[in-house]
Motif scaffolding. Structure first.
Motif, PDB file in Angstrom:
ATOM      1  N   MET A 277       0.814  -1.205   0.000  1.00 57.85           N
ATOM      2  CA  MET A 277       0.000   0.000   0.000  1.00 57.85           C
ATOM      3  C   MET A 277       0.855   1.264   0.000  1.00 57.85           C
ATOM      4  O   MET A 277       0.509   2.254  -0.639  1.00 57.85           O
ATOM      5  CB  MET A 277      -0.937   0.010   1.216  1.00 57.85           C
ATOM      6  N   HIS A 278       1.983   1.222   0.696  1.00 60.96           N
ATOM      7  CA  HIS A 278       2.869   2.383   0.761  1.00 60.96           C
ATOM      8  C   HIS A 278       3.904   2.283  -0.367  1.00 60.96           C
ATOM      9  O   HIS A 278       5.109   2.151  -0.150  1.00 60.96           O
ATOM     10  CB  HIS A 278       3.553   2.448   2.123  1.00 60.96           C
ATOM     11  N   ASP A 279       3.404   2.350  -1.568  1.00 57.22           N
ATOM     12  CA  ASP A 279       4.196   2.181  -2.788  1.00 57.22           C
ATOM     13  C   ASP A 279       5.233   3.306  -2.912  1.00 57.22           C
ATOM     14  O   ASP A 279       4.876   4.479  -3.030  1.00 57.22           O
ATOM     15  CB  ASP A 279       3.241   2.205  -3.981  1.00 57.22           C
ATOM     16  N   PRO A 280       6.537   2.972  -2.902  1.00 60.72           N
ATOM     17  CA  PRO A 280       7.556   4.017  -3.033  1.00 60.72           C
ATOM     18  C   PRO A 280       7.728   4.548  -4.451  1.00 60.72           C
ATOM     19  O   PRO A 280       8.441   5.527  -4.666  1.00 60.72           O
ATOM     20  CB  PRO A 280       8.834   3.318  -2.550  1.00 60.72           C
ATOM     21  N   GLN A 281       7.091   3.864  -5.432  1.00 55.38           N
ATOM     22  CA  GLN A 281       7.100   4.316  -6.820  1.00 55.38           C
ATOM     23  C   GLN A 281       8.522   4.500  -7.361  1.00 55.38           C
ATOM     24  O   GLN A 281       8.883   5.555  -7.871  1.00 55.38           O
ATOM     25  CB  GLN A 281       6.290   5.609  -6.964  1.00 55.38           C
ATOM     26  N   LEU A 282       9.279   3.415  -7.251  1.00 54.66           N
ATOM     27  CA  LEU A 282      10.657   3.419  -7.742  1.00 54.66           C
ATOM     28  C   LEU A 282      10.798   2.463  -8.923  1.00 54.66           C
ATOM     29  O   LEU A 282      10.142   1.426  -8.975  1.00 54.66           O
ATOM     30  CB  LEU A 282      11.614   2.992  -6.627  1.00 54.66           C
ATOM     31  N   LYS A 284      11.588   1.530 -13.300  1.00 57.88           N
ATOM     32  CA  LYS A 284      10.896   1.626 -14.582  1.00 57.88           C
ATOM     33  C   LYS A 284      10.023   0.404 -14.876  1.00 57.88           C
ATOM     34  O   LYS A 284       9.314   0.388 -15.876  1.00 57.88           O
ATOM     35  CB  LYS A 284      11.921   1.801 -15.705  1.00 57.88           C
ATOM     36  N   GLY A 285      10.108  -0.618 -14.033  1.00 60.51           N
ATOM     37  CA  GLY A 285       9.331  -1.838 -14.261  1.00 60.51           C
ATOM     38  C   GLY A 285       8.538  -2.200 -13.026  1.00 60.51           C
ATOM     39  O   GLY A 285       7.809  -1.375 -12.483  1.00 60.51           O
ATOM     40  N   ASN A 286       8.669  -3.479 -12.597  1.00 55.33           N
ATOM     41  CA  ASN A 286       8.017  -3.933 -11.365  1.00 55.33           C
ATOM     42  C   ASN A 286       8.822  -3.442 -10.174  1.00 55.33           C
ATOM     43  O   ASN A 286       9.804  -4.053  -9.768  1.00 55.33           O
ATOM     44  CB  ASN A 286       7.922  -5.468 -11.350  1.00 55.33           C
ATOM     45  N   GLY A 287       8.402  -2.322  -9.612  1.00 52.10           N
ATOM     46  CA  GLY A 287       9.163  -1.673  -8.554  1.00 52.10           C
ATOM     47  C   GLY A 287       9.065  -2.383  -7.216  1.00 52.10           C
ATOM     48  O   GLY A 287       8.256  -3.290  -7.020  1.00 52.10           O
ATOM     49  N   PRO A 288       9.889  -1.954  -6.251  1.00 50.54           N
ATOM     50  CA  PRO A 288       9.939  -2.596  -4.938  1.00 50.54           C
ATOM     51  C   PRO A 288       8.841  -2.121  -3.992  1.00 50.54           C
ATOM     52  O   PRO A 288       8.102  -1.181  -4.285  1.00 50.54           O
ATOM     53  CB  PRO A 288      11.318  -2.161  -4.413  1.00 50.54           C
ATOM     54  N   LEU A 289       8.761  -2.799  -2.854  1.00 48.03           N
ATOM     55  CA  LEU A 289       7.850  -2.438  -1.771  1.00 48.03           C
ATOM     56  C   LEU A 289       8.532  -1.408  -0.874  1.00 48.03           C
ATOM     57  O   LEU A 289       9.714  -1.134  -1.012  1.00 48.03           O
ATOM     58  CB  LEU A 289       7.521  -3.680  -0.931  1.00 48.03           C
ATOM     59  N   ASP A 290       7.780  -0.895   0.079  1.00 41.95           N
ATOM     60  CA  ASP A 290       8.374  -0.059   1.122  1.00 41.95           C
ATOM     61  C   ASP A 290       8.480  -0.896   2.390  1.00 41.95           C
ATOM     62  O   ASP A 290       7.536  -1.001   3.167  1.00 41.95           O
ATOM     63  CB  ASP A 290       7.533   1.197   1.375  1.00 41.95           C
ATOM     64  N   HIS A 291       9.639  -1.518   2.600  1.00 44.05           N
ATOM     65  CA  HIS A 291       9.822  -2.389   3.754  1.00 44.05           C
ATOM     66  C   HIS A 291       9.783  -1.637   5.073  1.00 44.05           C
ATOM     67  O   HIS A 291       9.507  -2.231   6.119  1.00 44.05           O
ATOM     68  CB  HIS A 291      11.155  -3.139   3.637  1.00 44.05           C
ATOM     69  N   MET A 292      10.022  -0.342   5.045  1.00 44.02           N
ATOM     70  CA  MET A 292      10.067   0.440   6.275  1.00 44.02           C
ATOM     71  C   MET A 292       8.809   1.274   6.464  1.00 44.02           C
ATOM     72  O   MET A 292       8.823   2.286   7.177  1.00 44.02           O
ATOM     73  CB  MET A 292      11.302   1.341   6.262  1.00 44.02           C
ATOM     74  N   TRP A 293       7.690   0.873   5.878  1.00 46.45           N
ATOM     75  CA  TRP A 293       6.480   1.693   5.896  1.00 46.45           C
ATOM     76  C   TRP A 293       5.985   1.979   7.305  1.00 46.45           C
ATOM     77  O   TRP A 293       5.429   3.054   7.564  1.00 46.45           O
ATOM     78  CB  TRP A 293       5.375   1.017   5.082  1.00 46.45           C
ATOM     79  N   ARG A 294       6.193   1.073   8.231  1.00 48.75           N
ATOM     80  CA  ARG A 294       5.718   1.297   9.593  1.00 48.75           C
ATOM     81  C   ARG A 294       6.482   2.416  10.305  1.00 48.75           C
ATOM     82  O   ARG A 294       6.006   2.967  11.291  1.00 48.75           O
ATOM     83  CB  ARG A 294       5.845   0.012  10.406  1.00 48.75           C
ATOM     84  N   TYR A 295       7.657   2.731   9.796  1.00 50.16           N
ATOM     85  CA  TYR A 295       8.519   3.708  10.465  1.00 50.16           C
ATOM     86  C   TYR A 295       8.652   5.003   9.682  1.00 50.16           C
ATOM     87  O   TYR A 295       9.446   5.869  10.043  1.00 50.16           O
ATOM     88  CB  TYR A 295       9.914   3.090  10.678  1.00 50.16           C
ATOM     89  N   ARG A 296       7.895   5.148   8.603  1.00 45.76           N
ATOM     90  CA  ARG A 296       8.047   6.321   7.736  1.00 45.76           C
ATOM     91  C   ARG A 296       7.843   7.633   8.484  1.00 45.76           C
ATOM     92  O   ARG A 296       8.490   8.622   8.202  1.00 45.76           O
ATOM     93  CB  ARG A 296       7.059   6.264   6.587  1.00 45.76           C
ATOM     94  N   GLY A 297       6.928   7.640   9.470  1.00 47.67           N
ATOM     95  CA  GLY A 297       6.681   8.856  10.217  1.00 47.67           C
ATOM     96  C   GLY A 297       7.854   9.339  11.031  1.00 47.67           C
ATOM     97  O   GLY A 297       7.911  10.505  11.448  1.00 47.67           O
ATOM     98  N   LEU A 298       8.826   8.435  11.264  1.00 47.68           N
ATOM     99  CA  LEU A 298      10.011   8.807  12.016  1.00 47.68           C
ATOM    100  C   LEU A 298      11.061   9.485  11.138  1.00 47.68           C
ATOM    101  O   LEU A 298      12.041  10.009  11.645  1.00 47.68           O
ATOM    102  CB  LEU A 298      10.630   7.568  12.659  1.00 47.68           C
ATOM    103  N   PHE A 299      10.842   9.456   9.814  1.00 48.82           N
ATOM    104  CA  PHE A 299      11.793  10.053   8.887  1.00 48.82           C
ATOM    105  C   PHE A 299      11.064  11.080   8.024  1.00 48.82           C
ATOM    106  O   PHE A 299      10.735  10.805   6.870  1.00 48.82           O
ATOM    107  CB  PHE A 299      12.424   8.978   8.001  1.00 48.82           C
ATOM    108  N   PRO A 300      10.792  12.268   8.552  1.00 50.20           N
ATOM    109  CA  PRO A 300       9.930  13.224   7.847  1.00 50.20           C
ATOM    110  C   PRO A 300      10.492  13.702   6.519  1.00 50.20           C
ATOM    111  O   PRO A 300       9.736  14.086   5.645  1.00 50.20           O
ATOM    112  CB  PRO A 300       9.854  14.389   8.850  1.00 50.20           C
ATOM    113  N   ALA A 301      11.791  13.606   6.340  1.00 49.92           N
ATOM    114  CA  ALA A 301      12.365  14.077   5.071  1.00 49.92           C
ATOM    115  C   ALA A 301      11.909  13.225   3.894  1.00 49.92           C
ATOM    116  O   ALA A 301      11.888  13.685   2.751  1.00 49.92           O
ATOM    117  CB  ALA A 301      13.890  14.064   5.153  1.00 49.92           C
ATOM    118  N   VAL A 302      11.513  11.966   4.158  1.00 50.50           N
ATOM    119  CA  VAL A 302      11.102  11.075   3.070  1.00 50.50           C
ATOM    120  C   VAL A 302       9.711  10.503   3.304  1.00 50.50           C
ATOM    121  O   VAL A 302       9.320   9.558   2.633  1.00 50.50           O
ATOM    122  CB  VAL A 302      12.114   9.909   2.906  1.00 50.50           C
ATOM    123  N   SER A 303       8.969  11.044   4.251  1.00 55.16           N
ATOM    124  CA  SER A 303       7.638  10.498   4.545  1.00 55.16           C
ATOM    125  C   SER A 303       6.583  11.260   3.758  1.00 55.16           C
ATOM    126  O   SER A 303       6.854  12.279   3.154  1.00 55.16           O
ATOM    127  CB  SER A 303       7.336  10.586   6.047  1.00 55.16           C
TER     128      SER A 303
END
Length: 303
Positions: A277-282, A284-303
């Motif tokens: 659900m927290h697609d990092p949109q990386l 040109k093809g089948n992109g990766p997941l966001d493995h750190m989605w539960r902690y995104r709020g702790l990193f505001p520069a990339v959240s």
């Protein structure tokens, strides 16, 4: 020089975030016990979305300690696999042995095993070291459609590693190969699970993943005396690179913590759903997941 009001607010927010991080990773939550460890035996993905790299990220996201035994090097990105170099089977065995001699894993996840020699080396190493909590993800084809396992390896996998596994996690294409049948429905999934389970111990489980079905994302956890449907929300995204690796590693984390199989699978599926659900949109093809989605709020520069 006095700090400006805006600077004071920024400092306070930084302190608050640091406090959140420290409370999240507080060692006392383990009551003085060692951090559980999970060994990932798999191939390296140079793009970082699947394989060993996805396993390490997942294990760390669950707060556990990750160890590895690399079976192959791949040159790949989100558009495909452009090269595979197997690691020497004896060296794969050596990696497994030295891991067990020091920080003994509480669970093991097995991913890409691209040759019969490597499959035998993995089986010998795990048997010799009395490994437990083994989750086997029979990685035959990458998300981008590239073959990752030679045909002759499947027979060795079934004969040597299936009897050792506590859980097998095939997706539908892999289950079709292992069961020797086409799967178009949930009834087919049940029949396939029974056929696959016949090659495993009576107390082991098969998790047939239904993500490839058109209308659902329900998985079937099948044991000798049980068949449990684990319902899931279908996430419409093309960025699903590393889903199988991440799910199997997350399940291994649950087993490493001593959780029952059903609980481990359910918690892992919830984690994977969030990562999709927290697609990092990386890529040109089948992109990766966001493995750190539960902690995104702790990193505001990339959240």
């Amino acid at each position: 020089m006095r700090p400006m009001p805006g600077m004071i607010c920024a400092i306070n927010r930084a302190k608050e975030r640091q406090s959140q991080i420290e409370s999240t990773w507080r060692p006392s939550a383990l009551d003085g016990k060692e951090i559980p460890s999970v060994l990932s035996i798999a191939g390296s993905d140079s793009s970082g979305g699947a394989g060993i790299q996805a396993d390490i990220k997942t294990i760390q996201a669950f707060g556990l300690f990750a160890q590895t035994a690399i079976t192959a090097l791949t040159a790949q990105n989100t558009t495909g696999v452009y090269g595979v170099q197997d690691v020497d089977a004896l060296f794969v065995r050596r990696q497994i042995d030295v891991v067990f001699q020091d920080i003994r894993p509480d669970a093991v996840k097995i991913g890409m095993v691209s040759s019969a020699d490597i499959a035998n080396a993995v089986a010998d190493g795990l048997q010799a070291n009395g490994a437990c909590g083994i989750v086997l993800d029979p990685v035959m084809v990458s998300t981008s459609g590239s073959a990752l396992m030679a045909d002759e390896t499947v027979k060795t996998l079934v004969e040597r590693l299936f009897p050792m596994a506590d859980l097998l996690t095939p997706n539908l294409p892999e289950a079709e190969v292992l069961a020797g049948m086409r799967i178009d429905s949930e009834d087919d999934m049940l029949r396939a699970a029974k056929a696959i389970h016949a090659n495993m111990r009576p107390d082991a489980y098969v998790l047939v993943k239904g993500g490839h079905l058109a209308r659902s994302a329900n998985d079937l956890l099948f044991g000798a005396d049980s068949a449990e449907w684990i319902c899931g929300k279908r996430i419409e995204t093309q960025n699903s690179h590393g889903t199988g690796c991440s799910l199997s590693s997350a399940i291994a984390c649950g087993l490493a913590c001593g959780h029952p199989m059903s609980q481990s699978v359910r918690e892992a599926k919830a984690y994977l759903t969030g990562a999709l659900m927290h697609d990092p949109q990386l890529g040109k093809g089948n992109g990766p997941l966001d493995h750190m989605w539960r902690y995104r709020g702790l990193f505001p520069a990339v959240s």
